[in-house]
Design a protein around this motif. Structure first.
Motif, mmCIF file in Angstrom:
data_model
loop_
_atom_site.group_PDB
_atom_site.id
_atom_site.type_symbol
_atom_site.label_atom_id
_atom_site.label_comp_id
_atom_site.label_asym_id
_atom_site.label_seq_id
_atom_site.Cartn_x
_atom_site.Cartn_y
_atom_site.Cartn_z
ATOM 1 N N MET A 183 -21.433 28.640 24.964
ATOM 2 C CA MET A 183 -22.514 27.984 24.220
ATOM 3 C C MET A 183 -22.480 28.420 22.756
ATOM 4 N N LEU A 184 -22.723 27.450 21.865
ATOM 5 C CA LEU A 184 -22.808 27.765 20.440
ATOM 6 C C LEU A 184 -24.197 27.363 19.975
ATOM 7 N N THR A 185 -24.870 28.315 19.345
ATOM 8 C CA THR A 185 -26.238 28.067 18.902
ATOM 9 C C THR A 185 -26.257 27.791 17.403
ATOM 10 N N ILE A 186 -27.029 26.795 17.016
ATOM 11 C CA ILE A 186 -27.102 26.414 15.606
ATOM 12 C C ILE A 186 -28.533 25.969 15.305
ATOM 13 N N THR A 187 -28.992 26.241 14.101
ATOM 14 C CA THR A 187 -30.361 25.803 13.777
ATOM 15 C C THR A 187 -30.345 24.316 13.464
ATOM 16 N N ARG A 188 -31.491 23.698 13.610
ATOM 17 C CA ARG A 188 -31.650 22.277 13.299
ATOM 18 C C ARG A 188 -31.230 22.006 11.849
ATOM 19 N N THR A 189 -31.597 22.922 10.935
ATOM 20 C CA THR A 189 -31.269 22.763 9.516
ATOM 21 C C THR A 189 -29.757 22.792 9.295
ATOM 22 N N ASP A 190 -29.077 23.737 9.937
ATOM 23 C CA ASP A 190 -27.623 23.822 9.771
ATOM 24 C C ASP A 190 -26.928 22.601 10.360
ATOM 25 N N LEU A 191 -27.426 22.131 11.492
ATOM 26 C CA LEU A 191 -26.825 20.937 12.095
ATOM 27 C C LEU A 191 -27.025 19.732 11.171
ATOM 28 N N ALA A 192 -28.198 19.667 10.554
ATOM 29 C CA ALA A 192 -28.470 18.567 9.619
ATOM 30 C C ALA A 192 -27.533 18.635 8.411
ATOM 31 N N ARG A 193 -27.228 19.854 7.962
ATOM 32 C CA ARG A 193 -26.290 20.021 6.825
ATOM 33 C C ARG A 193 -24.918 19.486 7.179
ATOM 34 N N ILE A 194 -24.476 19.797 8.405
ATOM 35 C CA ILE A 194 -23.170 19.327 8.862
ATOM 36 C C ILE A 194 -23.155 17.793 8.874
ATOM 37 N N ILE A 195 -24.195 17.214 9.451
ATOM 38 C CA ILE A 195 -24.250 15.751 9.569
ATOM 39 C C ILE A 195 -24.348 15.100 8.180
ATOM 40 N N ASP A 196 -25.116 15.718 7.280
ATOM 41 C CA ASP A 196 -25.217 15.193 5.909
ATOM 42 C C ASP A 196 -23.858 15.185 5.238
ATOM 43 N N HIS A 197 -23.108 16.285 5.400
ATOM 44 C CA HIS A 197 -21.779 16.380 4.788
ATOM 45 C C HIS A 197 -20.870 15.290 5.362
ATOM 46 N N CYS A 198 -20.927 15.097 6.667
ATOM 47 C CA CYS A 198 -20.095 14.073 7.310
ATOM 48 C C CYS A 198 -20.484 12.680 6.829
ATOM 49 N N ASN A 199 -21.782 12.441 6.684
ATOM 50 C CA ASN A 199 -22.251 11.140 6.194
ATOM 51 C C ASN A 199 -21.840 10.905 4.749
ATOM 52 N N ALA A 200 -21.850 11.987 3.959
ATOM 53 C CA ALA A 200 -21.544 11.855 2.526
ATOM 54 C C ALA A 200 -20.127 11.334 2.303
ATOM 55 N N GLY A 201 -19.232 11.655 3.210
ATOM 56 C CA GLY A 201 -17.845 11.242 3.022
ATOM 57 C C GLY A 201 -17.465 9.990 3.788
ATOM 58 N N TYR A 202 -18.401 9.458 4.536
ATOM 59 C CA TYR A 202 -18.141 8.252 5.327
ATOM 60 C C TYR A 202 -17.540 7.175 4.432
ATOM 61 N N PRO A 203 -16.515 6.404 4.789
ATOM 62 C CA PRO A 203 -15.911 6.330 6.130
ATOM 63 C C PRO A 203 -14.739 7.288 6.357
ATOM 64 N N ASN A 204 -14.570 8.282 5.478
ATOM 65 C CA ASN A 204 -13.488 9.244 5.713
ATOM 66 C C ASN A 204 -13.966 10.384 6.601
ATOM 67 N N GLU A 205 -13.004 11.057 7.209
ATOM 68 C CA GLU A 205 -13.335 12.250 7.986
ATOM 69 C C GLU A 205 -13.716 13.364 7.025
ATOM 70 N N MET A 206 -14.682 14.171 7.431
ATOM 71 C CA MET A 206 -15.117 15.306 6.629
ATOM 72 C C MET A 206 -15.005 16.550 7.512
ATOM 73 N N CYS A 207 -15.038 17.744 6.873
ATOM 74 C CA CYS A 207 -14.786 18.940 7.669
ATOM 75 C C CYS A 207 -15.486 20.166 7.099
ATOM 76 N N GLY A 208 -15.521 21.209 7.897
ATOM 77 C CA GLY A 208 -16.145 22.444 7.452
ATOM 78 C C GLY A 208 -15.917 23.585 8.426
ATOM 79 N N ILE A 209 -16.369 24.769 8.021
ATOM 80 C CA ILE A 209 -16.178 25.994 8.809
ATOM 81 C C ILE A 209 -17.549 26.596 9.121
ATOM 82 N N LEU A 210 -17.651 27.195 10.301
ATOM 83 C CA LEU A 210 -18.908 27.814 10.720
ATOM 84 C C LEU A 210 -18.724 29.324 10.871
#
Ligand SMILES: [Zn+2]
Lengths: 92, 150
Positions: free
Chosen positions: B1-28
């Motif tokens: 199991m990997l635990t993440i806060t709602r805020t951090d998950l939102a940051r990930i999704i925002d970053h992915c949306n920002a680059g749409y339609p390209n793939e986006m990436c990051g490190i945790l």
């Protein structure tokens, strides 16, 4: 000539579990050969036809060798070399 | 199991949306199966079906994580037009070239599907020797210590 080499997890089976090894080399090509002498099999993992494999990144201290002099990048005493797998993928 | 806060998950999704339609990436970065720091990374091979983290940025981030006393608990990338499941290329790249040895054996590969842009789906996976298994993400609501399965 002593440099430190940081070995990534998937290659540590070849270095008897060691995450860091020392060796002597004046550039990256020599380093790969020197590692092969101590840890047979590692050269084939790191390179192909004398070139570092695609999706494997090598850094001398903080610099990616691709932006220095690739396999000819010069090493000096006390340098730390890091071998780091790229993080990449695709959707197909 | 990997635990993440709602805020951090939102940051990930925002970053992915920002680059749409390209793939986006990051490190945790984190510890004990818990994400403590999200690093949004540059995709140097941008496209709707490919990503590769900027190698120098990756090196700096991995160093930052070590120096903070944390570990790389995972990484993420988006599938702008695909499901939240590792592709065959994702699995291939998770291994050392030419082997079935995982590059980052304990890291969770989080994939964000933007197939339905109004409802992004994030799922985690571990890619071990010859096997992909789901690693459930637990989303923590802020300031609360109870997890809500996502
Ligand atoms: Zn993917």
């Amino acid at each position: 000539m002593g440099v430190k080499v940081r070995i990534p997890t998937p290659l540590q089976k070849l270095t008897n579990g060691k995450a860091e090894v020392e060796c002597s080399a004046r550039n990256i090509t020599e380093l790969v050969d020197a590692l092969e002498k101590d840890y047979p099999g590692i050269k084939e993992r790191l390179s192909e036809g004398g070139k570092v494999r695609r999706f494997i990144n090598i850094y001398v201290n903080d610099e990616d060798i691709r932006f220095v002099n690739k396999e000819a990048t010069v090493l000096k005493d006390g340098d730390t070399i890091s071998i780091v797998p790229a993080i990449a993928g695709g959707c197909r | 199991m990997l635990t993440i806060t709602r805020t951090d998950l939102a940051r990930i999704i925002d970053h992915c949306n920002a680059g749409y339609p390209n793939e986006m990436c990051g490190i945790l970065g984190g510890r004990d199966g818990r994400v403590e720091k999200v690093y949004c990374m540059t995709n140097v091979r941008p496209g709707p079906v490919s990503y590769e983290m900027d190698p120098e940025e990756q090196f700096r981030v991995m160093k930052d994580i070590r120096e903070a006393g944390l570990a790389m608990v995972g990484m993420f990338h988006s599938h702008p037009g695909g499901h939240a499941y590792p592709s065959s290329v994702d699995v291939e790249r998770a291994y050392w070239p030419g082997t079935r040895l995982p590059n980052y054996p304990s890291a969770v590969y989080v994939i964000v599907s933007l197939l339905d842009r109004a409802n992004p789906v994030a799922r985690g996976y571990v890619i071990e020797e010859g096997r992909v298994s789901e690693m459930p993400l637990t989303v923590l609501e802020q300031q609360e210590d109870h997890g809500i399965a996502h």
